[in-house]
Design a protein around this motif. Structure first.
Motif, PDB file in Angstrom:
ATOM      1  N   GLU A 126       0.828  -1.205   0.000  1.00 51.11           N
ATOM      2  CA  GLU A 126       0.000   0.000   0.000  1.00 51.11           C
ATOM      3  C   GLU A 126       0.864   1.258   0.000  1.00 51.11           C
ATOM      4  O   GLU A 126       2.012   1.241   0.447  1.00 51.11           O
ATOM      5  CB  GLU A 126      -0.921   0.006   1.226  1.00 51.11           C
ATOM      6  CG  GLU A 126      -1.975  -1.081   1.221  1.00 51.11           C
ATOM      7  CD  GLU A 126      -2.874  -1.011   2.439  1.00 51.11           C
ATOM      8  OE1 GLU A 126      -2.654  -0.126   3.292  1.00 51.11           O
ATOM      9  OE2 GLU A 126      -3.802  -1.833   2.531  1.00 51.11           O
ATOM     10  N   ASP A 127       0.295   2.358  -0.504  1.00 47.75           N
ATOM     11  CA  ASP A 127       1.003   3.635  -0.503  1.00 47.75           C
ATOM     12  C   ASP A 127       1.158   4.146   0.923  1.00 47.75           C
ATOM     13  O   ASP A 127       0.185   4.188   1.689  1.00 47.75           O
ATOM     14  CB  ASP A 127       0.231   4.669  -1.334  1.00 47.75           C
ATOM     15  CG  ASP A 127       0.173   4.314  -2.801  1.00 47.75           C
ATOM     16  OD1 ASP A 127       1.229   3.958  -3.360  1.00 47.75           O
ATOM     17  OD2 ASP A 127      -0.930   4.371  -3.388  1.00 47.75           O
ATOM     18  N   ASP A 128       2.360   4.550   1.288  1.00 49.38           N
ATOM     19  CA  ASP A 128       2.648   5.028   2.641  1.00 49.38           C
ATOM     20  C   ASP A 128       2.456   6.544   2.701  1.00 49.38           C
ATOM     21  O   ASP A 128       3.412   7.317   2.812  1.00 49.38           O
ATOM     22  CB  ASP A 128       4.074   4.637   3.032  1.00 49.38           C
ATOM     23  CG  ASP A 128       4.379   4.965   4.483  1.00 49.38           C
ATOM     24  OD1 ASP A 128       3.450   5.344   5.227  1.00 49.38           O
ATOM     25  OD2 ASP A 128       5.558   4.852   4.875  1.00 49.38           O
ATOM     26  N   VAL A 129       1.202   6.965   2.629  1.00 51.20           N
ATOM     27  CA  VAL A 129       0.864   8.387   2.611  1.00 51.20           C
ATOM     28  C   VAL A 129       1.202   9.052   3.946  1.00 51.20           C
ATOM     29  O   VAL A 129       1.633  10.215   3.988  1.00 51.20           O
ATOM     30  CB  VAL A 129      -0.629   8.572   2.272  1.00 51.20           C
ATOM     31  CG1 VAL A 129      -1.043  10.029   2.400  1.00 51.20           C
ATOM     32  CG2 VAL A 129      -0.916   8.065   0.865  1.00 51.20           C
ATOM     33  N   LEU A 130       1.059   8.324   5.043  1.00 46.25           N
ATOM     34  CA  LEU A 130       1.274   8.930   6.360  1.00 46.25           C
ATOM     35  C   LEU A 130       2.727   9.344   6.560  1.00 46.25           C
ATOM     36  O   LEU A 130       3.000  10.400   7.136  1.00 46.25           O
ATOM     37  CB  LEU A 130       0.838   7.960   7.464  1.00 46.25           C
ATOM     38  CG  LEU A 130      -0.658   7.643   7.504  1.00 46.25           C
ATOM     39  CD1 LEU A 130      -0.962   6.686   8.657  1.00 46.25           C
ATOM     40  CD2 LEU A 130      -1.488   8.916   7.641  1.00 46.25           C
ATOM     41  N   THR A 131       3.666   8.538   6.088  1.00 47.83           N
ATOM     42  CA  THR A 131       5.074   8.915   6.222  1.00 47.83           C
ATOM     43  C   THR A 131       5.368  10.184   5.448  1.00 47.83           C
ATOM     44  O   THR A 131       6.101  11.065   5.910  1.00 47.83           O
ATOM     45  CB  THR A 131       5.980   7.769   5.740  1.00 47.83           C
ATOM     46  OG1 THR A 131       5.935   6.709   6.696  1.00 47.83           O
ATOM     47  CG2 THR A 131       7.426   8.221   5.595  1.00 47.83           C
ATOM     48  N   ALA A 132       4.779  10.322   4.262  1.00 49.59           N
ATOM     49  CA  ALA A 132       4.952  11.552   3.496  1.00 49.59           C
ATOM     50  C   ALA A 132       4.372  12.738   4.250  1.00 49.59           C
ATOM     51  O   ALA A 132       4.957  13.833   4.255  1.00 49.59           O
ATOM     52  CB  ALA A 132       4.295  11.413   2.124  1.00 49.59           C
TER      53      ALA A 132
END
Length: 198
Positions: free
Chosen positions: A122-128
């Motif tokens: 899954e895309d790690d949007v939270l880290t970004a």
């Protein structure tokens, strides 16, 4: 026990956090590349999910910045209904946002933030997002302004083609430059912290 220097550091950090604003009007002055690099270096020191350090940034100015702006202007007809849905009783504010997006506040630089991938794919949007918080605070500390925007992701595929990014999720497009305004802070909402066992 808090030592004097620790209190000073905390006060300085609080000053930076409380002083940061969402800036939407910028001076035309160019931003030195080494200053941008220092700000982004601090962004990359943010914690990351699973320690994977997967998020990345693309910094744009000049002709590529102009190409992106042409795309954004072409997308304004798609953007307005989205904003009107978010702010159904705030037409004046929607108009101001539309004016901002038509030029991105004349910011000389755009910073595009991309998500990495989690172990499950899954895309790690939270880290970004965490890295972007560091970015916004560092930018403010450096005398620069910025703001989070993501509505132009309606044209994500075309944006990625312009900046030559593949197989990464665009999270945010952040203008960057010297502020040409001093926005007032919005009042902070109360009652958003619960204390248990104290």
């Amino acid at each position: 026990m808090v030592h004097h220097n620790e209190r000073t550091d905390l006060d300085r950090l609080r000053q930076i956090i409380e002083g940061r604003r969402s800036v939407r009007h910028y001076r035309a002055d160019s931003v030195p590349e080494d200053l941008i690099a220092r700000v982004l270096d601090m962004a990359l020191w943010a914690p990351s999910g699973w320690g994977r350090q997967g998020c990345s940034f693309v910094v744009v100015q000049g002709s590529v910045r102009k190409s992106l702006q042409e795309l954004f202007c072409d997308a304004l007809g798609e953007v307005r209904p989205i904003l009107e849905n978010i702010y159904p009783r705030e037409k004046g504010y929607v108009d101001k946002l539309m004016d901002f997006f038509s030029t991105y506040g004349s910011a000389p630089v755009l910073v595009l933030a991309y998500a990495g991938r989690l172990p499950n794919g899954e895309d790690d949007v939270l880290t970004a997002a965490v890295a972007l918080q560091n970015f916004f605070l560092a930018a403010h500390a450096a005398g620069l302004g910025s703001t989070w925007t993501d509505v132009m992701r309606v044209r994500e595929e075309e944006i990625n083609s312009i900046v030559d990014v593949r197989n990464q999720k665009l999270v945010c497009i952040a203008p960057l430059g010297y502020p040409d305004e001093q926005p007032k802070p919005a009042p902070r909402g109360k009652g958003r912290v619960s204390w248990i066992g104290f």
